[in-house]
Write a protein that holds these residues in place. Sequence first.
Motif, short mmCIF file in Angstrom:
data_model
loop_
_atom_site.label_atom_id
_atom_site.label_comp_id
_atom_site.label_asym_id
_atom_site.label_seq_id
_atom_site.Cartn_x
_atom_site.Cartn_y
_atom_site.Cartn_z
N THR A 1 -65.06 4.65 -3.17
CA THR A 1 -65.12 4.84 -4.62
C THR A 1 -63.75 5.29 -5.12
OG1 THR A 1 -67.46 5.39 -4.59
CG2 THR A 1 -66.20 6.10 -6.52
N TYR B 1 -69.22 2.12 -11.01
CA TYR B 1 -68.39 2.53 -9.88
C TYR B 1 -67.32 1.48 -9.62
CZ TYR B 1 -72.34 5.64 -8.85
OH TYR B 1 -73.33 6.57 -8.93
N LYS C 1 -64.91 0.25 -6.71
CA LYS C 1 -64.73 0.42 -5.28
C LYS C 1 -63.67 -0.56 -4.77
CE LYS C 1 -69.38 2.12 -4.25
NZ LYS C 1 -69.05 3.34 -3.50
#
Length: 531
Positions: free
Chosen positions: A346, A338, A340
């Motif tokens: 996200t 992910y 971020k």
Amino acid sequence: MQNNQSEIKNYQQEKEERFQQSLFKDQIQNIDSTIQEASNNPDFVKVIVICTFTNETIATKEKIICSDNDVQNVEKDDVVEQQDLSDCVKIEIVIYIERTFIECSKLLKSNYIEKLDVIKVKWNPQIIQLPICSANGIRIPNEYDIKQFFKLSKIKNNNEEFTKQIHSMDTKHLFGLLISSLVFQDAQIEEAIFELFFQNINLENAIKLLLITVQYESKKQHYFYKYHHSSIYRLIKHLYYFSKGLLKETYDNHLQKIVQNGMKPKQLQIEKPNFIKLITQLHIFKINSTILYPLFKQQESHLFQYYKPVRERKSFTVYRNLDCPEGREQSDFPHLYYLKNKENQTVLVAVQYEIQGDILIFQEYQEKFIKYNDNYLGLIEFKNQGREFIVYDDGYPEYMENNFPQWIGRKKRRMLVLDYFSEKRYDKPRLFDVKCFNVNTNQYDEIITKEPHYDESKGSYSLQLGEIALIPSTRNFILQKKGENNAEQQVYLCHGKQNRHTFHLELHEGISVFQGFCISVVSICSKGSCE
């Protein structure tokens, strides 16, 4: 001389009749052509709808006479061809509507003409003029369509009666009603007709709806290429990717209905670089897909935010397998990554299903990751037993270039080529160089990892990464412009480990968010034998 004039007049009349026929020519039957005589009724207003045809041919239709062993005999339908048009053609549709409709319609109200010499004349109707423009091959509304629209406008708030009325209409007249709702900007009727069409949508009607919504600038046009409410869809792209076998499955229920209703792989073909050929059981439709160019550019603009180089320094955090149990993140697949931002939102997601298998990049997390679907941005491909990695964007494969119209999509680009030139070690980051494609210049920038220096007092290699790297790791590195040794070079990217599952990613001018995330994921998934 008179004979010649008569022939010319007959020819022009035939030409106008042919011109009014289009992709939708067989959908108008049993039309009540009675015109209400209301010119002397003060309760009615005269409406003039001015329809202008351009000489651009968007759609033509041919009739299949027989089909035997995939060999088709075709005769041209009575649809005007582009070369038959010398000038634009205008058609006026005159109807009378109740004056009360003016206050109910913003469009009618804004087009209301108040001429003193007309208002002062007793019993003379005021006039509303609505100009619309349509390319050849896209149907325009006729008098019956418009009268039906105003008839249903009276009962549209009576849901039961309204639903009953539109369900009793055949497809032939629903298209006319839809076009009228777009001309008069009635979103409620437009929405109801769309819902009705989508209950049992097929490929032919989907293409017709696409042409109508684009031509008449409906907000629904984005459903076919970009956005629809809170979800992201691109139905026309889905149709092509599905028919070519690239898209294996989809979340789009409407596409599933089209497939279930008899969509076949060879139904969508390329006639010329920018022409779609749609083959049904009875007809062949040829669509000039340049009408989709504005939508294609909107989609490209949306994706450009991921592919374009950043203009200022940006910081992100990369997480690996957020929900994976402790100690199992190296073995259990799929592996999830992910990206971020500072607000913990996200930005991108990557998924890897098997060791040295392609890593797919998406705009957001989804329950099932599907290659070439709406959120797909590209992939990381392993080469040379993990010594080389190639990153592609979301385009279709190069070998399928001739299978797609120019405005449906584009072939994929190599966004990154990473080449490791140092062996895996316990105590030193692996060194690699990168060819980084710049979408602004359409050229590759060559960047390389900065060589760490050996600190004899500590007995280890180190880099000046500050708070970017909190713990020693083979994944701590700096990417800079390739140049002469010992010379300060432009920095593109800094990468450092924060803890077991978390990495800091700092992007500098010259590299995109998509490219930076892919480099981070490659460095994480291709670690040394131990840390």
